[in-house]
Each structure stands twice: as structure tokens, then as C-alpha cells.
Design a protein around this motif. Structure first.
Motif, PDB file in Angstrom:
ATOM      1  N   PHE A 174     -19.870 -31.384 -52.178  1.00 47.76           N
ATOM      2  CA  PHE A 174     -19.385 -32.238 -52.897  1.00 47.76           C
ATOM      3  C   PHE A 174     -18.655 -31.480 -53.963  1.00 47.76           C
ATOM      4  O   PHE A 174     -19.337 -30.535 -54.652  1.00 47.76           O
ATOM      5  CB  PHE A 174     -20.437 -33.011 -53.632  1.00 47.76           C
ATOM      6  CG  PHE A 174     -20.035 -34.261 -54.616  1.00 47.76           C
ATOM      7  CD1 PHE A 174     -19.557 -35.304 -54.120  1.00 47.76           C
ATOM      8  CD2 PHE A 174     -19.932 -33.823 -55.913  1.00 47.76           C
ATOM      9  CE1 PHE A 174     -18.876 -36.130 -54.882  1.00 47.76           C
ATOM     10  CE2 PHE A 174     -19.474 -34.982 -56.911  1.00 47.76           C
ATOM     11  CZ  PHE A 174     -18.887 -35.997 -56.063  1.00 47.76           C
ATOM     12  N   MET A 175     -17.451 -31.865 -54.351  1.00 49.07           N
ATOM     13  CA  MET A 175     -16.631 -31.164 -55.339  1.00 49.07           C
ATOM     14  C   MET A 175     -15.897 -32.144 -56.223  1.00 49.07           C
ATOM     15  O   MET A 175     -15.405 -33.033 -55.537  1.00 49.07           O
ATOM     16  CB  MET A 175     -15.836 -30.176 -54.886  1.00 49.07           C
ATOM     17  CG  MET A 175     -14.812 -29.576 -55.764  1.00 49.07           C
ATOM     18  SD  MET A 175     -13.723 -28.339 -54.940  1.00 49.07           S
ATOM     19  CE  MET A 175     -14.763 -27.208 -53.960  1.00 49.07           C
ATOM     20  N   GLU A 176     -15.817 -31.937 -57.402  1.00 50.04           N
ATOM     21  CA  GLU A 176     -15.032 -32.946 -58.353  1.00 50.04           C
ATOM     22  C   GLU A 176     -14.646 -32.261 -59.700  1.00 50.04           C
ATOM     23  O   GLU A 176     -15.324 -31.132 -60.068  1.00 50.04           O
ATOM     24  CB  GLU A 176     -15.833 -34.045 -58.930  1.00 50.04           C
ATOM     25  CG  GLU A 176     -16.949 -33.798 -59.585  1.00 50.04           C
ATOM     26  CD  GLU A 176     -17.982 -35.167 -59.803  1.00 50.04           C
ATOM     27  OE1 GLU A 176     -17.470 -36.233 -59.740  1.00 50.04           O
ATOM     28  OE2 GLU A 176     -19.015 -35.126 -60.565  1.00 50.04           O
ATOM     29  N   GLN A 177     -13.476 -32.581 -60.178  1.00 49.33           N
ATOM     30  CA  GLN A 177     -12.828 -31.733 -61.526  1.00 49.33           C
ATOM     31  C   GLN A 177     -13.488 -32.398 -62.714  1.00 49.33           C
ATOM     32  O   GLN A 177     -13.459 -33.477 -62.937  1.00 49.33           O
ATOM     33  CB  GLN A 177     -11.485 -32.073 -61.393  1.00 49.33           C
ATOM     34  CG  GLN A 177     -10.830 -31.538 -62.487  1.00 49.33           C
ATOM     35  CD  GLN A 177     -11.013 -29.898 -62.576  1.00 49.33           C
ATOM     36  OE1 GLN A 177     -11.760 -29.569 -63.021  1.00 49.33           O
ATOM     37  NE2 GLN A 177      -9.945 -29.350 -61.830  1.00 49.33           N
ATOM     38  N   ARG A 178     -14.055 -31.744 -63.231  1.00 49.49           N
ATOM     39  CA  ARG A 178     -14.962 -32.255 -64.622  1.00 49.49           C
ATOM     40  C   ARG A 178     -14.302 -31.495 -65.916  1.00 49.49           C
ATOM     41  O   ARG A 178     -14.945 -31.785 -66.793  1.00 49.49           O
ATOM     42  CB  ARG A 178     -16.404 -31.640 -64.385  1.00 49.49           C
ATOM     43  CG  ARG A 178     -17.233 -32.584 -63.295  1.00 49.49           C
ATOM     44  CD  ARG A 178     -17.275 -33.922 -63.279  1.00 49.49           C
ATOM     45  NE  ARG A 178     -17.811 -34.390 -64.685  1.00 49.49           N
ATOM     46  CZ  ARG A 178     -19.106 -34.833 -64.531  1.00 49.49           C
ATOM     47  NH1 ARG A 178     -19.505 -35.069 -63.325  1.00 49.49           N
ATOM     48  NH2 ARG A 178     -19.561 -35.292 -65.734  1.00 49.49           N
ATOM     49  N   GLY A 179     -13.241 -30.650 -65.701  1.00 51.25           N
ATOM     50  CA  GLY A 179     -12.540 -30.056 -66.819  1.00 51.25           C
ATOM     51  C   GLY A 179     -13.240 -28.790 -67.174  1.00 51.25           C
ATOM     52  O   GLY A 179     -14.328 -28.522 -66.688  1.00 51.25           O
ATOM     53  N   ALA A 180     -12.438 -28.090 -68.027  1.00 54.24           N
ATOM     54  CA  ALA A 180     -12.962 -26.849 -68.686  1.00 54.24           C
ATOM     55  C   ALA A 180     -14.158 -26.862 -69.883  1.00 54.24           C
ATOM     56  O   ALA A 180     -14.009 -27.721 -70.621  1.00 54.24           O
ATOM     57  CB  ALA A 180     -11.830 -25.936 -68.987  1.00 54.24           C
TER      58      ALA A 180
END
Length: 52
Positions: A24-30
Motif C-alpha cells: 500500500f502506498m499513498e501520498q501524505r505530504g512532506a
């Protein structure tokens, strides 16, 4: 402290390659501190079953 430094390197001499499947991979921000906010035992039910 100096004795340990003078004794030589403390890293392992045998390097073991370890691989894992990314499920599972998702963009959560820096710099998002909420990404890892719980210990593994506190994850909600079904969290490890997610995939994309």
C-alpha cells in the motif's frame, strides 16, 4: 568512548539483503507527523490488509 572508537568499526561485516512487498502506498505530504503516529500494536483492525 575512546576505547570503542579505537577498537575499530562496529557495523556488521555480513550484509544481508532483505526484501519486502510494498502492499500500500499513498501520498501524505512532506513533514507529516501523522503518517507514523501509532505503534504497530495500536493499528486499527484491517489496516494491514489494505492494498492498492
Amino acid at each position: 568512548m575512546h576505547r570503542f572508537r579505537d577498537a575499530g568499526p562496529a557495523y556488521p561485516y555480513v550484509i544481508i539483503g532483505e526484501f519486502a512487498k510494498i502492499a500500500f502506498m499513498e501520498q501524505r505530504g512532506a513533514d507529516n507527523d501523522e503518517v507514523i503516529s501509532l505503534a504497530p500494536g495500536q493499528l486499527p483492525d484491517g489496516y494491514l490488509d489494505r492494498s492498492n
